[in-house]
Design a protein around this motif. Structure first.
Motif, PDB file in Angstrom:
ATOM      1  N   ARG A 290       0.834  -1.212   0.000  1.00 27.48           N
ATOM      2  CA  ARG A 290       0.000   0.000   0.000  1.00 27.48           C
ATOM      3  C   ARG A 290       0.863   1.255   0.000  1.00 27.48           C
ATOM      4  O   ARG A 290       0.542   2.245  -0.669  1.00 27.48           O
ATOM      5  CB  ARG A 290      -0.942  -0.003   1.206  1.00 27.48           C
TER       6      ARG A 290
ATOM      7  N   TYR B 103       2.126   1.706  -3.445  1.00 27.70           N
ATOM      8  CA  TYR B 103       0.968   2.045  -4.291  1.00 27.70           C
ATOM      9  C   TYR B 103       0.619   3.529  -4.161  1.00 27.70           C
ATOM     10  O   TYR B 103       0.483   4.242  -5.152  1.00 27.70           O
ATOM     11  CB  TYR B 103      -0.185   1.147  -3.860  1.00 27.70           C
ATOM     12  N   LEU B 104       0.500   4.002  -2.928  1.00 24.21           N
ATOM     13  CA  LEU B 104       0.164   5.417  -2.703  1.00 24.21           C
ATOM     14  C   LEU B 104       1.284   6.333  -3.195  1.00 24.21           C
ATOM     15  O   LEU B 104       1.027   7.409  -3.757  1.00 24.21           O
ATOM     16  CB  LEU B 104      -0.105   5.660  -1.220  1.00 24.21           C
TER      17      LEU B 104
ATOM     18  N   LYS C   2       0.720   9.263  -5.937  1.00 21.44           N
ATOM     19  CA  LYS C   2       1.038  10.664  -5.621  1.00 21.44           C
ATOM     20  C   LYS C   2       2.051  11.228  -6.608  1.00 21.44           C
ATOM     21  O   LYS C   2       1.962  12.393  -7.000  1.00 21.44           O
ATOM     22  CB  LYS C   2       1.555  10.765  -4.187  1.00 21.44           C
TER      23      LYS C   2
ATOM     24  N   THR D 268      -6.823   6.847  -4.007  1.00 21.19           N
ATOM     25  CA  THR D 268      -6.060   7.092  -2.780  1.00 21.19           C
ATOM     26  C   THR D 268      -6.920   7.072  -1.526  1.00 21.19           C
ATOM     27  O   THR D 268      -6.423   6.776  -0.431  1.00 21.19           O
ATOM     28  CB  THR D 268      -5.326   8.447  -2.844  1.00 21.19           C
TER      29      THR D 268
END
Length: 230
Positions: A9, A12-13, A17, A53
């Motif tokens: 995660r 991924y974030l 971003k 998100t």
């Protein structure tokens, strides 16, 4: 490749971003006329970024999107295409469509760190094995009366949905590499799903597979492995 959920995660974030920052930089350096002309795209990028998100993605979805160099723009592109046809109001429906269409990987730049090169022979062997297991499972049900089958409905449905998931063209290769070692991978998946006290929805069976792979209690101790290994 990273396999624990928290690290996945975070990666991924971070990638989402970065994609938004790159797109925001382009907007800041573009004249108003261009921004007006591409307002539909801009709105879609913002909507996809906010949804991806802020809403909880499954581990499968995050691993899938991480294979792209810019997952935000990949999702936005397909999202806009779907809007023209079916008004895709739910961004994660777009992700599901991307997973179901084999050509998606050829449309966007891929991140070599996350993208696993496919193994057609292993995938074929696994598909054939799952098919045999499903056929045997169905044959075994012939020994039950209609009433007994009604009482076994939850197990029958779990096996059926697990069969569909395992036969899917987008099943992650790492899952195949893990499950093919078992004599009956279909049984491993549907029994682990049935044993899940969280009552995971059927559409999250892939999460059950990952939980089994990472579980503190080894599945290899509960299920028979293929003789000689694979």
């Amino acid at each position: 490749m990273i396999t624990d959920g928290r690290s996945i995660r975070a990666a991924y974030l971070k990638k989402l971003k970065a994609g938004w920052q790159n797109y925001s930089s382009w907007m800041k350096n573009s004249p108003p006329s261009v921004l007006i002309e591409r307002s539909r795209e801009i709105a879609a990028v913002r909507a996809c970024y906010d949804t991806l998100t802020k809403q909880r993605a499954s581990k499968e979805e995050m691993i899938y999107l991480l294979r792209f160099c810019d997952p935000l723009m990949a999702v936005t592109h397909v999202y806009l295409t779907m809007q023209e046809d079916v008004l895709a109001d739910v961004v994660f429906e777009t992700v599901s469509v991307m997973q179901d269409v084999p050509d998606t990987d050829r449309q966007f730049a891929l991140d070599e760190e996350w993208f696993c090169q496919d193994d057609p022979e292993l995938r074929r062997a696994f598909s054939e094995k799952v098919e045999r297991c499903w056929k045997q499972f169905c044959e075994n049900q012939m020994d039950y009366t209609p009433l007994e089958l009604v009482n076994r409905a939850r197990k029958l449905e779990a096996a059926r949905v697990s069969y569909i998931v395992l036969k899917g063209k987008t099943l992650p290769l790492e899952c195949i590499q893990y499950l093919i070692r078992f004599k009956d991978p279909l049984r491993v998946v549907y029994e682990e799903w049935l044993a899940d006290s969280r009552n995971t929805p059927y559409d999250c069976i892939l999460e059950t597979i990952y939980d089994t792979m990472e579980g503190s209690e080894s599945a290899e101790e509960r299920y028979e492995l293929e003789e000689g290994g694979l």
